[in-house]
Structure formats: structure tokens, C-alpha cells
Design an enzyme around this catalytic site. Sequence first.
Site, PDB file in Angstrom:
ATOM      1  N   HIS A  30       6.253  -3.130   8.591  1.00 34.52           N
ATOM      2  CA  HIS A  30       5.579  -2.897   7.326  1.00 34.52           C
ATOM      3  C   HIS A  30       6.532  -3.007   6.134  1.00 34.52           C
ATOM      4  O   HIS A  30       7.714  -2.686   6.245  1.00 34.52           O
ATOM      5  CB  HIS A  30       4.966  -1.491   7.313  1.00 34.52           C
ATOM      6  CG  HIS A  30       4.069  -1.235   8.471  1.00 34.52           C
ATOM      7  ND1 HIS A  30       4.021  -0.028   9.111  1.00 34.52           N
ATOM      8  CD2 HIS A  30       3.178  -2.031   9.122  1.00 34.52           C
ATOM      9  CE1 HIS A  30       3.139  -0.074  10.104  1.00 34.52           C
ATOM     10  NE2 HIS A  30       2.621  -1.284  10.130  1.00 34.52           N
ATOM     11  N   TYR A  47       9.975  10.251   6.915  1.00 33.90           N
ATOM     12  CA  TYR A  47      10.325   9.159   6.017  1.00 33.90           C
ATOM     13  C   TYR A  47      10.434   9.700   4.595  1.00 33.90           C
ATOM     14  O   TYR A  47       9.512  10.364   4.120  1.00 33.90           O
ATOM     15  CB  TYR A  47       9.231   8.092   5.966  1.00 33.90           C
ATOM     16  CG  TYR A  47       8.706   7.583   7.270  1.00 33.90           C
ATOM     17  CD1 TYR A  47       9.064   6.328   7.728  1.00 33.90           C
ATOM     18  CD2 TYR A  47       7.797   8.323   8.022  1.00 33.90           C
ATOM     19  CE1 TYR A  47       8.544   5.821   8.912  1.00 33.90           C
ATOM     20  CE2 TYR A  47       7.276   7.835   9.201  1.00 33.90           C
ATOM     21  CZ  TYR A  47       7.654   6.582   9.637  1.00 33.90           C
ATOM     22  OH  TYR A  47       7.130   6.100  10.803  1.00 33.90           O
TER      23      TYR A  47
END
Length: 191
Positions: free
Chosen positions: A70, A140
Site C-alpha cells: 500500500h 504504525y
Amino acid sequence: MSGQNGPIGDIFETALSGAFVASSRPFCDHRGRFARLFDRGILGAIHADRPIVQVNHSLTMAVGAVRGMHFQRAPYLEAKWVRCIRGRVFDVAVDLRRGSPTFLQHVSVELSEEAANAFFIPEGCAHGFQVIEPGSELLYLHTQSYEPSAEGGVRWDDPVLAIDWPLPATDISQRDQSHPLLTEDFEGLST
């Protein structure tokens, strides 16, 4: 850059331009452990003036599961710190930056709770991972908020990239299976 003292341990540049791995030095005693996961003062040479604007958490149960690859397009390019807080994953970044010296190259890092390491992935790179231990969790830290209109991806099994995943790939989402393959005329992302 390596050999930092204190709660953040060694910092290493990877073979991918602008991508780094940093380890933490957990404090352990009879109660358990404490680890500093991010310190802008220590990591400032890498992180620079980028703000952390979003923090995400993922849990992936199946061994062999692949998530990715991604990225976000300009003007929503994002850098991110990725850390495995439970389990173990094979984490991959792919350089999609037009004009980069490592354009269309990738680097992989094994992230784990035990290693207490983090992977810094710069803007213009795609990211994905494969689960090596069941129930692996990732944290993240993003420098840009998620923008659906800017999202993109490349196939995890793209022959141009030839990523050598450690396990047979399983449990891949329909979205990730439908990402386009790179072609010889792929121009890359403008950064």
C-alpha cells in the site's frame, strides 16, 4: 547512523534510500518491561520535521497472511514508522519514487516484539508485510492522515519486484489481489 545510547538503541540505514531500522532498549525487571517506542529527539535526524498525525494498529491472525503493498499518492504522501508489538512479521518497503537511486527496489526487515525494532519507510514507498507468528500486531505512526482518494497499491507478487516472501502467501484480501502489476513503463510517484 548507529550506536545511540539510551532508550533507543541502534539505528541503521537500509539498502533502500531513506529507509531505516531502529531498535529500542527495553527496561526489564520483575514487573515486566518498559520500552520507548518513539523519541523525536533521538530519531530527529531521520524523522526531521514531519508530524505524527495518525497512529494505526493492525492484528493479523493467520500465519502466511500478506497485507499490502500500500501507498498514498501526492499530495498525501506519507512516511511511517512500523513496529511489531506482538508476534513476528516479514515487513517490506518498495521504492516507487521517480528519480530515486533505489527506484523499484525493495528491502525487507523482520519485525518482532522480541527484537523491539521499528522500520522507518519514507514517502513514496509502498509497504506490506507477511505474518510469521499467529496473532501478530503492528503499530504504525503516520505523517499523513489516510486519504481514500490518494490510496494506491502494487501487487505483493509482482514479478518486477520479485519479493522473496518467507512463507507461502495466504489470506490475501480481494483489494490486495486486485492491485495492478508494475510494467516496464511505470513512471513512479512524484515526491
